[in-house]
Design a protein around this motif. Structure first.
Motif, PDB file in Angstrom:
ATOM      1  N   UNK A   4       0.736  -1.174  -0.238  1.00 24.34           N
ATOM      2  CA  UNK A   4       0.016   0.082  -0.079  1.00 24.34           C
ATOM      3  C   UNK A   4       0.826   1.054  -0.058  1.00 24.34           C
ATOM      4  N   UNK A   5       0.562   2.097  -0.954  1.00 27.26           N
ATOM      5  CA  UNK A   5       1.454   3.370  -1.277  1.00 27.26           C
ATOM      6  C   UNK A   5       2.789   3.249  -1.954  1.00 27.26           C
ATOM      7  N   UNK A  18       1.262  -9.041 -17.612  1.00 25.75           N
ATOM      8  CA  UNK A  18       1.516  -7.600 -17.208  1.00 25.75           C
ATOM      9  C   UNK A  18       0.119  -7.050 -16.689  1.00 25.75           C
ATOM     10  N   UNK A  19      -0.944  -7.470 -17.449  1.00 23.93           N
ATOM     11  CA  UNK A  19      -2.326  -7.113 -17.097  1.00 23.93           C
ATOM     12  C   UNK A  19      -2.540  -7.647 -15.777  1.00 23.93           C
ATOM     13  N   UNK A  20      -2.461  -8.900 -15.575  1.00 22.88           N
ATOM     14  CA  UNK A  20      -2.799  -9.440 -14.181  1.00 22.88           C
ATOM     15  C   UNK A  20      -2.077  -8.926 -13.298  1.00 22.88           C
ATOM     16  N   UNK A  26      -2.998  -3.040  -7.746  1.00 20.85           N
ATOM     17  CA  UNK A  26      -3.865  -2.359  -7.381  1.00 20.85           C
ATOM     18  C   UNK A  26      -4.713  -2.723  -6.389  1.00 20.85           C
ATOM     19  N   UNK A  27      -5.261  -4.024  -6.347  1.00 18.46           N
ATOM     20  CA  UNK A  27      -5.839  -4.634  -5.423  1.00 18.46           C
ATOM     21  C   UNK A  27      -5.279  -4.497  -4.016  1.00 18.46           C
ATOM     22  N   UNK A  28      -3.952  -4.721  -4.009  1.00 18.73           N
ATOM     23  CA  UNK A  28      -3.179  -4.423  -2.801  1.00 18.73           C
ATOM     24  C   UNK A  28      -2.879  -3.120  -2.304  1.00 18.73           C
ATOM     25  N   UNK A  29      -3.280  -2.096  -2.849  1.00 16.27           N
ATOM     26  CA  UNK A  29      -3.079  -0.766  -2.724  1.00 16.27           C
ATOM     27  C   UNK A  29      -2.074   0.025  -3.335  1.00 16.27           C
ATOM     28  N   UNK A  42      -7.776   1.521 -18.639  1.00 16.68           N
ATOM     29  CA  UNK A  42      -7.954   1.424 -17.180  1.00 16.68           C
ATOM     30  C   UNK A  42      -7.979   2.611 -16.559  1.00 16.68           C
ATOM     31  N   UNK A  43      -9.290   2.669 -15.624  1.00 14.16           N
ATOM     32  CA  UNK A  43      -9.326   3.972 -14.944  1.00 14.16           C
ATOM     33  C   UNK A  43      -9.275   3.447 -13.527  1.00 14.16           C
ATOM     34  N   UNK A  44      -8.432   3.948 -12.842  1.00 15.81           N
ATOM     35  CA  UNK A  44      -8.267   3.680 -11.272  1.00 15.81           C
ATOM     36  C   UNK A  44      -7.511   4.743 -10.854  1.00 15.81           C
ATOM     37  N   UNK A  45      -7.751   5.258  -9.695  1.00 15.77           N
ATOM     38  CA  UNK A  45      -6.949   6.330  -8.908  1.00 15.77           C
ATOM     39  C   UNK A  45      -5.534   6.117  -8.845  1.00 15.77           C
TER      40      UNK A  45
END
Length: 70
Positions: A4-5, A18-20, A26-29, A42-45
């Motif tokens: 995370x971070x 790479x995609x996976x 991202x799921x791990x932050x 892909x849209x993700x903050x």
């Protein structure tokens, strides 16, 4: 391991492993810089895409500089 971070650069981010990897990080932050020749939607903050050809040193240097400065 705490991700995370943290910032990860993932090459080949547009498909396959790479995609996976992008999605797992991202799921791990983790913040992710996705490098690929193909465009990603892909849209993700925590995600930013950089179009780069890793066979071209100038392209890699530019993407690395942009990744560090964004």
């Amino acid at each position: 391991m705490e991700l995370k971070g943290q910032l990860a650069i993932v090459t080949g981010a547009s498909k396959g492993i790479g995609w996976a990897t992008v999605n797992a990080l991202l799921a791990a932050g983790c913040r992710v810089a996705g490098w690929s020749r193909s465009t990603l939607t892909l849209k993700h903050d925590l995600f930013k895409h950089y179009q780069v050809d890793v066979k071209d040193n100038a392209s890699v240097e530019k993407a690395f500089s942009n990744t560090c400065n964004d």
